[in-house]
Design an enzyme around this catalytic site. Structure first.
Site, PDB file in Angstrom:
ATOM      1  N   LEU A  24       0.324  -1.322   0.041  1.00  0.00           N
ATOM      2  CA  LEU A  24      -0.075  -0.275   0.098  1.00  0.00           C
ATOM      3  C   LEU A  24       0.559   1.092  -0.356  1.00  0.00           C
ATOM      4  CD1 LEU A  24      -3.016  -0.954   2.760  1.00  0.00           C
ATOM      5  CD2 LEU A  24      -2.781  -1.103  -0.021  1.00  0.00           C
ATOM      6  N   GLY A  25       1.982   1.650   0.806  1.00  0.00           N
ATOM      7  CA  GLY A  25       2.891   2.107   0.236  1.00  0.00           C
ATOM      8  C   GLY A  25       4.237   2.337   1.243  1.00  0.00           C
ATOM      9  N   ASP A 140      -0.357  15.113  14.458  1.00  0.00           N
ATOM     10  CA  ASP A 140      -0.339  14.812  12.776  1.00  0.00           C
ATOM     11  C   ASP A 140      -1.537  14.442  11.670  1.00  0.00           C
ATOM     12  OD1 ASP A 140       1.241  15.674  10.450  1.00  0.00           O
ATOM     13  OD2 ASP A 140       1.914  13.098   9.833  1.00  0.00           O
TER      14      ASP A 140
END
Length: 815
Positions: A24-25, A140
């Site tokens: 996915l990343g 974040d």
């Protein structure tokens, strides 16, 4: 649209119980994979970069923060569902959200209309409320960390969150956050709390409505300067949004709205508390072109499960923990997260990760005898200078002060170590940092935290050294299956340690002590039975999720709830399951037993009455909101609170409602106390209420300075309770007038225990207090290694108070 990247030769084909389908990343912190559970459920699996796993400071920050992140629940958050804290590299699995990020959507399809932005904001505000309620600050929140699905947004990536009011474990070279979506306090190095997330939420709403952030674009240094010194640009916002967003972006944290206030502003006055999900009942909240994109994305089939490839020698096909992913150049086929090759550093380095071929290190099987149990406390980084003006050529982020620690100052002389155990003045019971010195001693609890790689947060993990000669050896060279400990040789002075028992995760379950046995659940999915005198483990019972519920014991059976939605009945003598009753949601509520029935609340919005013998449901009462309160039974009536701020009185025999009392719409998570015809209940609306048990009418209310998750205790006409405002209050039960208040060092989630004229309670900084009941003065304190949110219990016969802590331990202290 999201693209599933093909697996590389160095990628694992299996992580834990999850078959890996695609990437996915990836980033500097690790790789995120698309995985599939054995039941076919899609999950996102994050595997940590092995290089970071060798950084002790990184591990320490990760363990503490992720332990909290795992407690986050809520419709608009993507929670952790599984993790292996002993894996090397460690990993975690979260629910896979088949959607696109807000960043992708705005870049592709442009800004949204006001109605869509308002609805988005309401969902994000509720997500933040869930996060903050668990004691976590996200830090974040940005468009890339907001995933969109047709039924609403999901806030993701809690990997860099901080415990509210807890230790600040900030790397010296890291400024955590994303330029353009950071709060002023983050930029200048001030403490960051929930208002910091509200600031970030305001910035996200500006981005959704205009296509750019409130401080424009440019270099990181320029953005930091604007955030700290200049006002945001809000001219492009619709007039109806401008006022509420401006409040969120106020540079003074104390002037920003709470998430509760934001829900009212964004969802509208007609939307009831707890009903925000109704706004997302269909896709009308989304722009039409976005609806089509999301439908196309969610309809896209997942990659097929790849055929298995040969596993490397020594693979454990069931639980491939405590190992590294083989390098591509050493092993051409994809492997499970499994054992290291022979001759790796772990074979000779006593500080390295143990091999899975040896008997697994059971993190519950350690008892330490310590004189204080205190650990060095993190002081955090000092404030950094304000950013230079943007014409400066220095593009580095603001500097952070070095990481520092200090002693708790409560330590008493350590006991004489047994042969081969801790020496050189080191306390063997020190939480988190308690690594024993010498050869073949168990490594301390260490862990890592991973900053966001792709979409989802991490969970903590533990590493242990080899076990030769540790507390699990029964003296015959064999594993005994449980800890071997002995009462402390110290004099039994009040506040001194008798023993401590280490579990495999944080402990927020409150202990129960019956018949010389301590029963307590843990975040490692287990319920433990521990000898109250020695701290030896008698047995453990494993559920399929975290045990926040506190056990109740009656007629030789232990009843306890679990995050796996079950209420369990377990034989107190053997640890064997009698039956399990399945609810429709997470069970954080603790059971109450009365007259052949056990009563339990659930995340399915119901109070359940279950037959003690058969485990079958007698009746079910719907509250209309999650039930995280624990019920109390008195005079044929069950009293329980819900997350919409209501107190319910239910007929114990029939399950019919007798009355409902509503506090200011906030959560009621305390256990009601019933005394002399009055029900005392506390609420997150910052009040304690006295309610007539027969009619449900208010008799009086007492205001505190903060939310009150603590449950009241009534003794001799006085109500005692703690509050988030750090105070323990003694309140006249008849009039509601305050008698005294004792100020602790941090927020109080714990409820008091009272015995022999002394009140015992723990705070969010890990301090445990003994307070004189008459005068409200401190008698002694004891420092654990992390926050205390559970309730203590006093064993009069044992002369001991038992408590649990997020430092993974259960403590027995002399009283």
């Amino acid at each position: 649209m999201r693209v599933f990247e093909p697996l590389q030769e160095s990628d694992p084909q299996q992580v834990g119980h999850y078959r890996i389908l695609a990437r996915l990343g990836s980033g500097g912190m690790g790789v995120v994979y698309l995985g599939r559970s054995r039941a076919g459920r899609a999950v996102a699996v994050k595997v940590v970069n092995a290089a970071l796993a060798g950084d002790p400071e990184f591990r320490l920050r990760f363990a503490r923060e992720v332990a909290l992140a795992r407690t986050v629940s809520g419709f608009f958050t993507a929670g952790v569902i599984d993790a292996d804290m002993e894996g090397s590299p460690p990993w975690l699995a979260t629910a896979y959200v088949a959607g696109l990020s807000l960043e992708e959507i705005i870049e592709e399809y442009g800004p949204w209309p006001e109605t869509s932005v308002r609805t988005l904001g309401a969902g994000l505000a509720e997500a933040l409320e869930s996060i903050h309620t668990a004691g976590v600050v996200h830090r974040d929140l940005k468009p890339a960390n907001v995933l969109l699905a047709p039924d609403g947004p999901r806030v993701i990536d809690f990997g860099i969150s901080l415990a509210v009011g807890g230790a600040r474990l900030t790397r010296t070279d890291a400024l955590i956050g994303t330029p353009g979506f950071m709060s002023p306090e983050q930029v200048v190095g001030d403490p960051v709390g929930p208002p910091g997330d509200v600031f970030c939420l305001g910035a996200v709403l500006v981005y959704a409505a205009t296509g750019t952030g409130p401080f424009g674009t440019g270099s990181a240094q320029s953005l930091w300067y604007r955030i700290a010194n200049l006002e945001p640009t809000l001219d492009a916002l619709p007039a109806g949004l401008r006022a509420v967003v401006a409040q969120c972006l106020d540079k003074r944290p104390e002037r920003r709205p709470t998430t509760e206030a934001l829900l009212g502003e964004l969802a509208g006055p007609d939307t009831a508390r707890g009903s925000v999900t109704e706004l997302f009942a269909d896709t009308a909240w989304l722009p039409e072109n976005v609806v089509d994109a999301l439908r196309a994305g969610t309809a896209r089939p997942l990659p097929a499960t790849p055929a298995p490839t040969p596993s490397v020698p020594g693979d454990d096909p069931v639980r491939p923990a405590a190992a590294t992913v083989p390098r591509a150049e050493a092993e051409p086929t994809r492997a499970r997260v499994g054992p290291k090759p022979p001759g790796s550093p772990a074979d000779t380095d006593p500080e390295a990760v143990p091999e899975p071929g040896e008997p697994p290190r059971n993190p519950v099987s350690e008892v330490t005898t310590d004189s204080s149990g205190a650990e060095p406390q993190d002081t955090g980084a000092s404030a950094v200078p304000r950013p230079a003006a943007p014409d400066s050529q220095d593009t580095r982020p603001p500097e952070k002060a070095p990481f520092a620690t200090e002693s708790s100052g409560l330590r008493t002389p350590p006991t004489q170590p047994r042969s081969g155990e801790a020496g050189d003045g080191e306390d063997p019971g020190d939480a988190v940092t308690s690594r024993r010195r010498g050869v073949s001693r168990r490594q301390a609890l260490i862990a890592l935290r991973v900053l966001g790689v792709a979409t989802l947060g991490f969970a903590g993990w533990r590493l242990f050294g080899d076990g030769d000669g540790d507390g699990d050896d029964d003296g015959r060279g064999e594993r005994s299956g449980g800890p071997v400990g002995s009462p402390s040789p110290l004099p039994s002075t009040p506040g001194s340690l008798r023993w401590s028992f280490t579990t495999g995760e944080f402990v927020s379950s409150s202990p129960a002590v019956v018949g010389g046995v301590v029963y307590c659940g843990s975040g490692d999915n287990k319920l433990y039975a521990i000898d109250a005198a020695t701290g030896r483990r008698l047995w453990e019972f494993t559920t399929r999720d975290k045990v926040f519920s506190s056990p109740a014991v009656a007629d030789g059976i232990v009843y306890v709830g679990s995050g796996d939605r079950n209420l369990y009945a377990i034989e107190a003598a053997t640890g064997r399951q009698r039956w399990a009753f399945t609810t429709g949601g997470w069970v954080r509520s603790s059971p109450a037993v009365d007259d052949g029935t056990v009563y339990i609340g659930s995340g399915d919005k119901n109070l359940h009455a279950v037959d003690l013998v058969t485990g079958r449901q007698r009746w079910r009462y719907s509250t209309g909101a999650e039930v995280n309160s624990s019920p109390a039974v008195a005079d044929g009536t069950v009293y329980v609170g819900d997350d919409d701020g209501r107190l319910h009185a239910v007929d114990a025999a029939t399950g019919r409602r007798r009355w409902t009392f509503t506090t200011t719409p906030r959560r009621v998570r305390s256990t009601p106390a019933v005394e002399d015809g009055t029900v005392y209940v506390s609420s997150y609306d910052k009040h304690l209420y006295a309610v007539d048990a027969a009619t449900g009418k208010q008799r009086w209310t007492f205001p505190t300075g903060g939310r009150v998750p603590s449950s009241p205790k009534v003794v001799d006409g006085v109500v005692y309770l703690g509050s988030i405002d750090r105070n323990v209050y003694a309140i006249d039960a008849a009039t509601g007038n305050r008698r005294w208040a004792f100020t602790a060092g941090a927020e109080l989630y714990s409820s008091p225990a009272i015995a022999d004229g002394v009140l015992y309670i723990g705070d969010y900084a890990g301090r445990f207090y003994a307070i004189d009941l008459a005068a409200g003065r401190e008698r002694w304190t004891y420092a654990t290694g992390d926050k205390i949110t559970s309730d203590p219990v006093v064993g009069i016969a044992e002369g001991t108070v038992y408590l649990s802590s997020y430092d993974t331990k259960i403590y027995a202290l002399h009283v």
